[in-house]
Design a protein around this motif. Structure first.
Motif, PDB file in Angstrom:
ATOM      1  N   ASP A 134      99.092 -56.437 -48.685  1.00  0.00           N
ATOM      2  CA  ASP A 134      98.286 -55.213 -48.712  1.00  0.00           C
ATOM      3  C   ASP A 134      98.707 -54.312 -49.875  1.00  0.00           C
ATOM      4  O   ASP A 134      99.896 -54.236 -50.217  1.00  0.00           O
TER       5      ASP A 134
ATOM      6  N   THR B 291      92.540 -45.396 -42.464  1.00  0.00           N
ATOM      7  CA  THR B 291      93.462 -45.502 -43.591  1.00  0.00           C
ATOM      8  C   THR B 291      94.885 -45.278 -43.106  1.00  0.00           C
ATOM      9  O   THR B 291      95.158 -44.309 -42.381  1.00  0.00           O
TER      10      THR B 291
ATOM     11  N   ARG C 230      96.819 -60.488 -37.837  1.00  0.00           N
ATOM     12  CA  ARG C 230      97.750 -59.361 -37.953  1.00  0.00           C
ATOM     13  C   ARG C 230      98.365 -58.954 -36.614  1.00  0.00           C
ATOM     14  O   ARG C 230      99.423 -58.326 -36.589  1.00  0.00           O
TER      15      ARG C 230
ATOM     16  N   TYR D 169      96.406 -47.213 -47.427  1.00  0.00           N
ATOM     17  CA  TYR D 169      96.011 -48.597 -47.120  1.00  0.00           C
ATOM     18  C   TYR D 169      94.702 -48.570 -46.322  1.00  0.00           C
ATOM     19  O   TYR D 169      94.666 -48.085 -45.192  1.00  0.00           O
TER      20      TYR D 169
ATOM     21  N   GLY E 170     100.582 -52.633 -40.548  1.00  0.00           N
ATOM     22  CA  GLY E 170      99.917 -53.751 -41.207  1.00  0.00           C
ATOM     23  C   GLY E 170      99.888 -54.980 -40.324  1.00  0.00           C
ATOM     24  O   GLY E 170      99.073 -55.886 -40.525  1.00  0.00           O
TER      25      GLY E 170
ATOM     26  N   ARG F  83      92.088 -50.041 -43.978  1.00  0.00           N
ATOM     27  CA  ARG F  83      92.116 -51.063 -42.928  1.00  0.00           C
ATOM     28  C   ARG F  83      90.696 -51.513 -42.579  1.00  0.00           C
ATOM     29  O   ARG F  83      89.718 -50.789 -42.807  1.00  0.00           O
TER      30      ARG F  83
ATOM     31  N   ALA G 283     100.275 -59.287 -44.062  1.00  0.00           N
ATOM     32  CA  ALA G 283     100.503 -57.850 -44.254  1.00  0.00           C
ATOM     33  C   ALA G 283     101.205 -57.533 -45.564  1.00  0.00           C
ATOM     34  O   ALA G 283     100.946 -56.487 -46.178  1.00  0.00           O
TER      35      ALA G 283
ATOM     36  N   PRO H 254      96.637 -47.360 -37.970  1.00  0.00           N
ATOM     37  CA  PRO H 254      96.481 -47.859 -39.342  1.00  0.00           C
ATOM     38  C   PRO H 254      97.771 -47.927 -40.149  1.00  0.00           C
ATOM     39  O   PRO H 254      97.797 -48.569 -41.201  1.00  0.00           O
TER      40      PRO H 254
ATOM     41  N   ASN I  85     102.613 -49.250 -44.606  1.00  0.00           N
ATOM     42  CA  ASN I  85     102.267 -50.639 -44.301  1.00  0.00           C
ATOM     43  C   ASN I  85     103.504 -51.278 -43.687  1.00  0.00           C
ATOM     44  O   ASN I  85     104.414 -51.708 -44.392  1.00  0.00           O
TER      45      ASN I  85
ATOM     46  N   SER J 245      89.335 -51.606 -39.861  1.00  0.00           N
ATOM     47  CA  SER J 245      88.759 -50.720 -38.844  1.00  0.00           C
ATOM     48  C   SER J 245      88.011 -49.548 -39.453  1.00  0.00           C
ATOM     49  O   SER J 245      87.295 -48.820 -38.754  1.00  0.00           O
TER      50      SER J 245
END
Length: 516
Positions: free
Chosen positions: A269, A139, A238, A132, A210, A134, A266, A207, A143, A136
């Motif tokens: 995702d 990864t 989130r 996933y 989620g 993110r 979330a 990360p 999630n 930021s």
């Protein structure tokens, strides 16, 4: 260590012709002890490099026996290093354990930097996993929605909210919905208070989450406003929070309202292909035995080197279990600044023991000894093999978040739950946990258990995820490492490990000082 294992298998010639079972192993050519791979009876004759040894007593699996007679104070050599000295005379062929050998370690030491840096001569590989991505830039491999109390007083509220959201949504679109109760957030001072705040901050930014709901009480030391300031920028769709004393009416309904908002975001995702360079693994061992330094820990070392050679990251912790092998790590530091950080890492922990009037080398544990580990040097020399041969790039203090790719060292005690939580908090998406005795626990990221021996894997299938015991059953470490790499990729892409299947997930925060 990989070469040592291959060489030892040839030298030992400890093969039973009937079933091709490896019966004993001399790990390094310099060793003056060998390890029983299976229980060996008293009176059995074994031949190692032309040296015939008659066993004077039964040698349990994982335990050591003497390849030559020892006089009192003679050094006992395993892995090519001294693991202690003989307390008394030891006969050739006798069992060597904590009753007849003793550590050589004692107190604070001064260290000098003697770099021994080895470039990882491994091919670059096009390895990906489905994770996933993110906002930021990090990864996640899971999630999940996490409900995190800022103080232990609202643990019950957090648990109730997590259970209600699970029932309402059936976790559709998520890997899990989990609350993480803990005892702290109030009545703490100084470093303990900061440790709690840092771990919660690190969880919010992790990360694998989620979405996060922070649940506070209102009168605790760990005030929500100050915590949010420490956390910094957040995605308000989130990450949400509530202070229950300030909620007018039913805090449960307010919490569910906020969780539904988080879930709406979330749950949408999706996994995407990402390079293995985005993977960050924590290296941990617990319930170690005499096979740990022969099978599972070297396996993690091979995997760690493959990961780092392909741009990924591994983190080694358990500082007290570096004592006795610390100079190996120090001399693999990339520069003098990193070396100095490692010296502080080691000596600060020794001073922590001294300040609390505790012996620095009160290790190994009863379980370790029963499994064949006799001194802290022996334990540490096995433990540090988990990080392979890579150069040490950085040293992190407890609660720090990862900044540098490659091999990192992290300040944390050896306690399994505390150390695993610290690894996750540093940013590891998964913890790789080797064990010779077995343990079911998991921290707040997937906590994969790798058994050092096959009987454990067979006896505890609900605990053990991967069996490294095959390495002493005529499967090479290279073959096993490829199987392990494939399994890691599957787990990173969503396959659950046992602690997730069993819903064993928890956090433990390092505490050193006064509770009010």
């Amino acid at each position: 260590m990989k070469e040592a294992l291959k060489l030892s298998a040839e030298l030992a010639a400890g093969i039973n012709d009937e079933d091709m079972e490896t019966k004993f192993l001399k790990i390094n050519p310099a060793d003056n002890v060998a390890v029983a791979i299976v229980a060996l009876p008293a009176g059995e004759k074994v031949n190692i490099e032309g040296n015939e040894v008659t066993l004077t007593e039964e040698i349990p699996a994982g335990h050591k026996f003497a390849l030559a007679p020892f006089a009192e104070n003679d050094n006992v050599i395993k892995y090519g290093y001294a693991i202690g000295h003989a307390r008394q005379a030891i006969a050739k062929g006798a069992l060597v354990n904590e009753k007849n050998i003793k550590t050589n370690l004692d107190g604070l030491l001064e260290y000098s930097y003697e770099p021994q840096l080895e470039e990882l001569d491994l091919p670059k590989r096009n390895i990906t996993f489905k994770g996933y991505k993110r906002a930021s830039g990090e990864t996640g491999i899971r999630n999940e929605i996490w409900i995190i109390p800022t103080v232990g007083c609202v643990n019950g509220t957090a648990n109730e909210l997590a259970e209600a959201l699970r029932k309402e949504t059936n976790c559709e679109g998520l890997d899990a919905i989990v609350s993480f109760p803990h005892n702290y957030g109030c009545s703490q001072l100084g470093e303990d208070h900061e440790n709690t705040r840092k771990v919660i901050r690190d969880m919010v930014k992790h990360p694998n989450a989620g979405g996060v709901l922070l649940v506070g009480l209102g009168c605790e030391n760990n005030q929500m406003d100050a915590l949010l300031e420490l956390i910094g920028d957040i995605d308000e769709s989130r990450v949400k929070y509530m202070v229950t004393q300030k909620v007018v009416g039913d805090e449960f309904e307010e919490g569910m309202k906020l969780l539904r908002e988080i879930y709406a975001v979330a749950s949408k995702d999706q996994r995407e292909e990402v390079p293995i360079s985005e993977l960050r693994v924590g290296l941990k061992c617990g319930g170690s035995d005499g096979f740990s330094g022969i099978t599972a820990n070297p396996l993690l070392g091979v995997f760690s080197d493959i990961l780092i050679a392909n741009g990924g990251t591994s983190i080694l912790t358990e500082v007290p279990e570096m004592f006795g092998a610390e100079t190996i790590l120090m001399n693999r530091c990339k520069d003098t600044q990193t070396f100095d950080k490692t010296v502080h890492l080691i000596n600060d922990f020794k001073e922590y023991f001294i300040a609390n009037k505790q012996p620095i080398y009160e290790n190994p544990s009863p379980g370790n000894k029963a499994g064949g580990i006799s001194t802290l040097e022996e334990k540490s020399l096995g433990c540090t093999q988990k990080c392979g041969k890579a150069v040490v790039q950085d040293v992190l203090m407890y609660g720090d978040r990862l900044k540098t790719k490659g091999l990192n060292l992290l300040s944390s005690p050896g306690n399994d739950l505390v150390a695993a939580t610290a690894l996750a908090s540093a940013g590891c998406q998964i913890v790789l946990f080797t064990t010779g005795r077995g343990t079911p626990f998991g921290t707040y990221v997937p906590t994969m258990k790798i058994s050092t021996n096959t009987p454990l894997a067979e006896n505890k299938p609900r605990w053990i995820d991967f069996n490294a015991g095959v390495i002493v059953q005529n499967q090479t470490i290279e073959e096993t490492a490829e199987q392990f790499l494939d399994y890691i990729i599957r787990v990173a892409s969503g396959e659950w490990v046992n602690n997730e299947k069993n819903n064993y997930r928890e956090i433990a925060i390092f505490k050193t000082g006064v509770t009010l």
